[in-house]
Design an enzyme around this catalytic site. Sequence first.
Site, PDB file in Angstrom:
ATOM      1  N   LEU A 260       0.828  -1.205   0.000  1.00 34.33           N
ATOM      2  CA  LEU A 260       0.000   0.000   0.000  1.00 34.33           C
ATOM      3  C   LEU A 260       0.863   1.256   0.000  1.00 34.33           C
ATOM      4  O   LEU A 260       1.853   1.341   0.731  1.00 34.33           O
ATOM      5  CB  LEU A 260      -0.856   0.006   1.271  1.00 34.33           C
ATOM      6  CG  LEU A 260      -1.717   1.245   1.514  1.00 34.33           C
ATOM      7  CD1 LEU A 260      -2.921   1.236   0.581  1.00 34.33           C
ATOM      8  CD2 LEU A 260      -2.166   1.310   2.968  1.00 34.33           C
ATOM      9  N   CYS A 261       0.474   2.253  -0.812  1.00 34.95           N
ATOM     10  CA  CYS A 261       1.079   3.591  -0.698  1.00 34.95           C
ATOM     11  C   CYS A 261      -0.031   4.617  -0.872  1.00 34.95           C
ATOM     12  O   CYS A 261      -1.216   4.290  -0.782  1.00 34.95           O
ATOM     13  CB  CYS A 261       2.207   3.782  -1.698  1.00 34.95           C
ATOM     14  SG  CYS A 261       1.649   3.953  -3.401  1.00 34.95           S
ATOM     15  N   ALA A 262       0.334   5.863  -1.115  1.00 33.12           N
ATOM     16  CA  ALA A 262      -0.673   6.918  -1.180  1.00 33.12           C
ATOM     17  C   ALA A 262      -1.559   6.781  -2.418  1.00 33.12           C
ATOM     18  O   ALA A 262      -2.768   6.942  -2.357  1.00 33.12           O
ATOM     19  CB  ALA A 262      -0.001   8.284  -1.149  1.00 33.12           C
TER      20      ALA A 262
ATOM     21  N   MET B  46      -4.184   4.730  -0.953  1.00 30.94           N
ATOM     22  CA  MET B  46      -5.086   5.351   0.027  1.00 30.94           C
ATOM     23  C   MET B  46      -6.134   6.230  -0.646  1.00 30.94           C
ATOM     24  O   MET B  46      -7.208   6.456  -0.087  1.00 30.94           O
ATOM     25  CB  MET B  46      -4.281   6.167   1.053  1.00 30.94           C
ATOM     26  CG  MET B  46      -3.483   5.330   2.023  1.00 30.94           C
ATOM     27  SD  MET B  46      -4.478   4.123   2.975  1.00 30.94           S
ATOM     28  CE  MET B  46      -5.039   5.105   4.367  1.00 30.94           C
TER      29      MET B  46
END
Length: 398
Positions: free
Chosen positions: A83-85, A111
Amino acid sequence: MADTPDAAAEAPVPTVEVGKLLPRLDRGEGILLVDVRNEEEFETWKVEARRPVETVHVPYFDFIEDADASIAKIPRGRDVVVLCAQGGSSAMVAGMLQEAGIPSANIVGGMIAYGIYLEPVRVPLAAAEAARYEVWQVNRRGKGCLSYVIASGGEAVIVDPSRHVEWYEGFAAERGARIVRVLDTHVHADHVSGGPALAGKLGVPYFVAAGEGFELHQPVTPLGDGQKIRLGGERGVSIEVRVVSTPGHTPGSTSFLVDGKHLLTGDTLFVASVGRPDLGGHVVEWGHALFDTLKRRLADLPGETRVLPAHYSGMAEVSPEGVVWGLLGDLRRTVPEMQIATADAFVAAVRGAVKDPPKAYAEIIKVNLGAPATEEKISEWELGKNQCAASARKVAGA
Ligand SMILES: [Fe+2]
């Protein structure tokens, strides 16, 4: 033939959509989440599920600076999602992990995708009610925002929609209902409402009450306290939705009583707290109004009235059925702010409980009053969970 390292590096990285991942995390399928955002982003906003999410935090820049040491921090033999932004650097990391022999999938959109994902949950109704209407609680899980689809006799009313309005159009169509009206419980501060856009697109009435001191630049069809809206009728069944003026969180805050049983409270009353009355800079005045609403205006409603709020603060507020709800009678006994005897003590308590709201809230309020803004700006302002409650009780997972 076995893959050479080069071929493995070029192989497409498996991906997973937020909507597919969340039910798996809810079921506790043993997935390991590798979060590669920076420290601040990670600390302020996390992926939550109905079971604890096992997470390893290793920032993306660590993978760039020392790939081997970073990869060594990821346990082997696990089903990894990264997961990242926005889903870019996580794709790179998922590729690196794949190459190192750790099966990994990239969470598409990161996100940002988590923050806009909408999960519809059907609110269980008694058989006699279910024969006449449906209530859907649409859970925007990344933000803890709840909107509603009420459908009866081929017609639907949408309450507090998020700005991705095509989702509501598609959902109502799937349920065989025509959207005939759009309502907002109040001028939201934490997210941009989809109400005006949805109603405008469909050419149906839209309602929100901004209240005194606010200039609303949206076309609205006004509704007064106690007014009744009839929904349905096309298939011989219909229900009544009553407008209940509940000022305090904002001066125009309105609740909607569906079929005399289900009270959509907006940010007036949550299942573990009450809405914060400080967002307009008039905490004493609005706090007194909220106290009066909770103690007097809602006093006539029976204890078995089902409260369906516009927000929640943590997964502990989600019932085993997956719904955020409570009985008014129970909330009168359990919500701490409902126990306070005087308006002054109530104002002092909520004042002491709230932190400064995010700076973006002032911008979001302007947009919801009708000011233009770019999609890019709105997306940036909406990042993070809502902070609309005066004092969410400290409960496990909250
Ligand atoms: Fe609000």
